[in-house]
Scaffold this motif. Sequence first.
Motif, PDB file in Angstrom:
ATOM      1  N   GLU A 188      -5.011  -0.521  15.537  1.00 43.46           N
ATOM      2  CA  GLU A 188      -3.564  -0.258  15.591  1.00 43.46           C
ATOM      3  C   GLU A 188      -2.767  -1.542  15.814  1.00 43.46           C
ATOM      4  O   GLU A 188      -1.660  -1.699  15.298  1.00 43.46           O
ATOM      5  CB  GLU A 188      -3.284   0.746  16.723  1.00 43.46           C
ATOM      6  N   GLU A 189      -3.343  -2.484  16.541  1.00 47.52           N
ATOM      7  CA  GLU A 189      -2.617  -3.724  16.859  1.00 47.52           C
ATOM      8  C   GLU A 189      -2.268  -4.507  15.581  1.00 47.52           C
ATOM      9  O   GLU A 189      -1.149  -4.978  15.399  1.00 47.52           O
ATOM     10  CB  GLU A 189      -3.499  -4.569  17.784  1.00 47.52           C
ATOM     11  N   TYR A 206       2.384  -2.737   2.147  1.00 48.97           N
ATOM     12  CA  TYR A 206       1.366  -1.998   1.407  1.00 48.97           C
ATOM     13  C   TYR A 206       0.067  -2.022   2.206  1.00 48.97           C
ATOM     14  O   TYR A 206      -0.298  -3.073   2.751  1.00 48.97           O
ATOM     15  CB  TYR A 206       1.106  -2.632   0.037  1.00 48.97           C
ATOM     16  N   VAL A 207      -0.588  -0.876   2.271  1.00 53.31           N
ATOM     17  CA  VAL A 207      -1.850  -0.808   3.005  1.00 53.31           C
ATOM     18  C   VAL A 207      -2.892  -0.235   2.062  1.00 53.31           C
ATOM     19  O   VAL A 207      -2.661   0.781   1.405  1.00 53.31           O
ATOM     20  CB  VAL A 207      -1.717   0.100   4.257  1.00 53.31           C
ATOM     21  N   ASP A 208      -4.017  -0.883   1.983  1.00 53.84           N
ATOM     22  CA  ASP A 208      -5.025  -0.426   1.025  1.00 53.84           C
ATOM     23  C   ASP A 208      -6.426  -0.562   1.613  1.00 53.84           C
ATOM     24  O   ASP A 208      -6.739  -1.544   2.274  1.00 53.84           O
ATOM     25  CB  ASP A 208      -4.905  -1.250  -0.266  1.00 53.84           C
ATOM     26  N   ARG A 209      -7.264   0.426   1.329  1.00 49.22           N
ATOM     27  CA  ARG A 209      -8.586   0.434   1.949  1.00 49.22           C
ATOM     28  C   ARG A 209      -9.637  -0.335   1.142  1.00 49.22           C
ATOM     29  O   ARG A 209      -9.434  -0.591  -0.050  1.00 49.22           O
ATOM     30  CB  ARG A 209      -9.055   1.873   2.116  1.00 49.22           C
ATOM     31  N   LEU A 210     -10.719  -0.652   1.797  1.00 52.83           N
ATOM     32  CA  LEU A 210     -11.850  -1.281   1.107  1.00 52.83           C
ATOM     33  C   LEU A 210     -12.490  -0.284   0.151  1.00 52.83           C
ATOM     34  O   LEU A 210     -12.754   0.857   0.520  1.00 52.83           O
ATOM     35  CB  LEU A 210     -12.900  -1.729   2.137  1.00 52.83           C
ATOM     36  N   ASN A 238      -4.973   7.003   7.666  1.00 54.65           N
ATOM     37  CA  ASN A 238      -3.749   7.309   6.930  1.00 54.65           C
ATOM     38  C   ASN A 238      -2.631   7.782   7.843  1.00 54.65           C
ATOM     39  O   ASN A 238      -1.492   7.333   7.740  1.00 54.65           O
ATOM     40  CB  ASN A 238      -4.064   8.500   6.011  1.00 54.65           C
ATOM     41  N   ARG A 239      -3.001   8.698   8.713  1.00 51.50           N
ATOM     42  CA  ARG A 239      -1.993   9.261   9.629  1.00 51.50           C
ATOM     43  C   ARG A 239      -1.494   8.187  10.589  1.00 51.50           C
ATOM     44  O   ARG A 239      -0.326   8.135  10.922  1.00 51.50           O
ATOM     45  CB  ARG A 239      -2.584  10.456  10.399  1.00 51.50           C
ATOM     46  N   LEU A 240      -2.409   7.321  11.014  1.00 53.07           N
ATOM     47  CA  LEU A 240      -2.010   6.230  11.909  1.00 53.07           C
ATOM     48  C   LEU A 240      -0.956   5.353  11.213  1.00 53.07           C
ATOM     49  O   LEU A 240       0.067   4.998  11.796  1.00 53.07           O
ATOM     50  CB  LEU A 240      -3.241   5.393  12.286  1.00 53.07           C
ATOM     51  N   VAL A 241      -1.224   5.044   9.949  1.00 53.14           N
ATOM     52  CA  VAL A 241      -0.288   4.199   9.187  1.00 53.14           C
ATOM     53  C   VAL A 241       1.086   4.873   9.108  1.00 53.14           C
ATOM     54  O   VAL A 241       2.109   4.259   9.399  1.00 53.14           O
ATOM     55  CB  VAL A 241      -0.822   3.913   7.762  1.00 53.14           C
ATOM     56  N   GLU A 242       1.053   6.150   8.749  1.00 47.68           N
ATOM     57  CA  GLU A 242       2.329   6.869   8.627  1.00 47.68           C
ATOM     58  C   GLU A 242       3.099   6.846   9.945  1.00 47.68           C
ATOM     59  O   GLU A 242       4.298   6.573   9.978  1.00 47.68           O
ATOM     60  CB  GLU A 242       2.072   8.332   8.235  1.00 47.68           C
ATOM     61  N   GLY A 243       2.382   7.118  11.032  1.00 47.09           N
ATOM     62  CA  GLY A 243       3.022   7.184  12.350  1.00 47.09           C
ATOM     63  C   GLY A 243       3.612   5.839  12.756  1.00 47.09           C
ATOM     64  O   GLY A 243       4.784   5.750  13.134  1.00 47.09           O
ATOM     65  N   VAL A 244       2.826   4.790  12.621  1.00 46.91           N
ATOM     66  CA  VAL A 244       3.291   3.457  13.047  1.00 46.91           C
ATOM     67  C   VAL A 244       4.482   3.016  12.201  1.00 46.91           C
ATOM     68  O   VAL A 244       5.473   2.513  12.718  1.00 46.91           O
ATOM     69  CB  VAL A 244       2.134   2.423  12.990  1.00 46.91           C
ATOM     70  N   CYS A 245       4.406   3.244  10.896  1.00 44.11           N
ATOM     71  CA  CYS A 245       5.492   2.791  10.022  1.00 44.11           C
ATOM     72  C   CYS A 245       6.780   3.556  10.325  1.00 44.11           C
ATOM     73  O   CYS A 245       7.859   2.970  10.333  1.00 44.11           O
ATOM     74  CB  CYS A 245       5.113   2.950   8.554  1.00 44.11           C
ATOM     75  N   CYS A 252       6.660   1.846   3.920  1.00 42.47           N
ATOM     76  CA  CYS A 252       5.220   1.584   3.842  1.00 42.47           C
ATOM     77  C   CYS A 252       4.610   2.408   2.726  1.00 42.47           C
ATOM     78  O   CYS A 252       4.940   3.572   2.565  1.00 42.47           O
ATOM     79  CB  CYS A 252       4.630   1.963   5.182  1.00 42.47           C
ATOM     80  N   ARG A 253       3.739   1.800   1.947  1.00 40.98           N
ATOM     81  CA  ARG A 253       3.050   2.524   0.885  1.00 40.98           C
ATOM     82  C   ARG A 253       1.564   2.320   1.018  1.00 40.98           C
ATOM     83  O   ARG A 253       1.106   1.213   1.283  1.00 40.98           O
ATOM     84  CB  ARG A 253       3.515   2.020  -0.493  1.00 40.98           C
TER      85      ARG A 253
END
Length: 280
Positions: A188-189, A206-210, A238-245, A252-253
């Motif tokens: 999260e940091e 933009y956030v993208d996974r390996l 995914n949910r973490l990204v949505e929440g933080v953004c 954020c995409r």
Amino acid sequence: LVRIVAARCRRALSRSGLPDLDYALNPYIGCEHGCLYCYGRLYVDPEIGREWGEVVVVRENIVEALRRDVRELRPGIVGVGTISDAYQPIEERYELSRRCIEVLLKSGFRVSVQTKSSLVERDTDILRSSRADVGVTITFIEDSIARRIEPRASPPSERIEVVRRLSRAGVRTWIYLGPVIPGLNDDEETLRFLARLARETNSVLYVDRLRVRRFMYSMRTLAPYARRAESYDWSSYNRLVEGVCREVGVVCRQGFVGDAVERPRRTLDTFFAEGKSGGR
Ligand code: SF4
């Protein structure tokens, strides 16, 4: 030391398979940065792929080829450095990326650069165009981790400052956190830091996974993380990204859809059209 191979090309622009880019432009094939996870090695001649990070092909006549291409092709959005970083160290000497971008902008094309190199800042004067945007990939926030995984790219501490300075100079910027590698940068940091940086610099994040590929298992440093990524709970992330953004208040995409690396152009266009860039 990297091996340089000079080559000539017939065409400079190729059709891009990436969503929302019309064309791809790669003045160099092969990338000195040598990121362990780089998918670029899968899209080039197998010999270069095997020596990824150690050999760079320089397409010496690309500016002349591009001058011909822009006369023949319909203007569109050109991704600069889609399979090899266009601002890797060798660009300092050859200036092919800079000269190509000048030709494209003069000919009515749009330019979208993605890089891990602080050298991009050299070209702030031309990249301030309203028809250009620059994405800086920041995968890790600690230089020590980046040194192991992206050995010869600019350290993240430099890339962070580059985004700040580009944005202050009026360049349309975006930040790319990718690939997210479970156990290395899914914390999260990191996400919160980059979301705040995106807000500060008026950038889309933009956030993208390996995407795990077979070659990753042959790398001692990467293999354990590749195994972990196979069974990782991406929907929680995914949910973490949505929440933080949402909390930080940043656009954020996520590129978690399907198997293609997603970079929705429409997001950037809407974002800048709304004047959030404070740009020109
Ligand atoms: S900078 Fe980009 S193209 Fe170069 S090795 Fe790293 S991921 Fe691949």
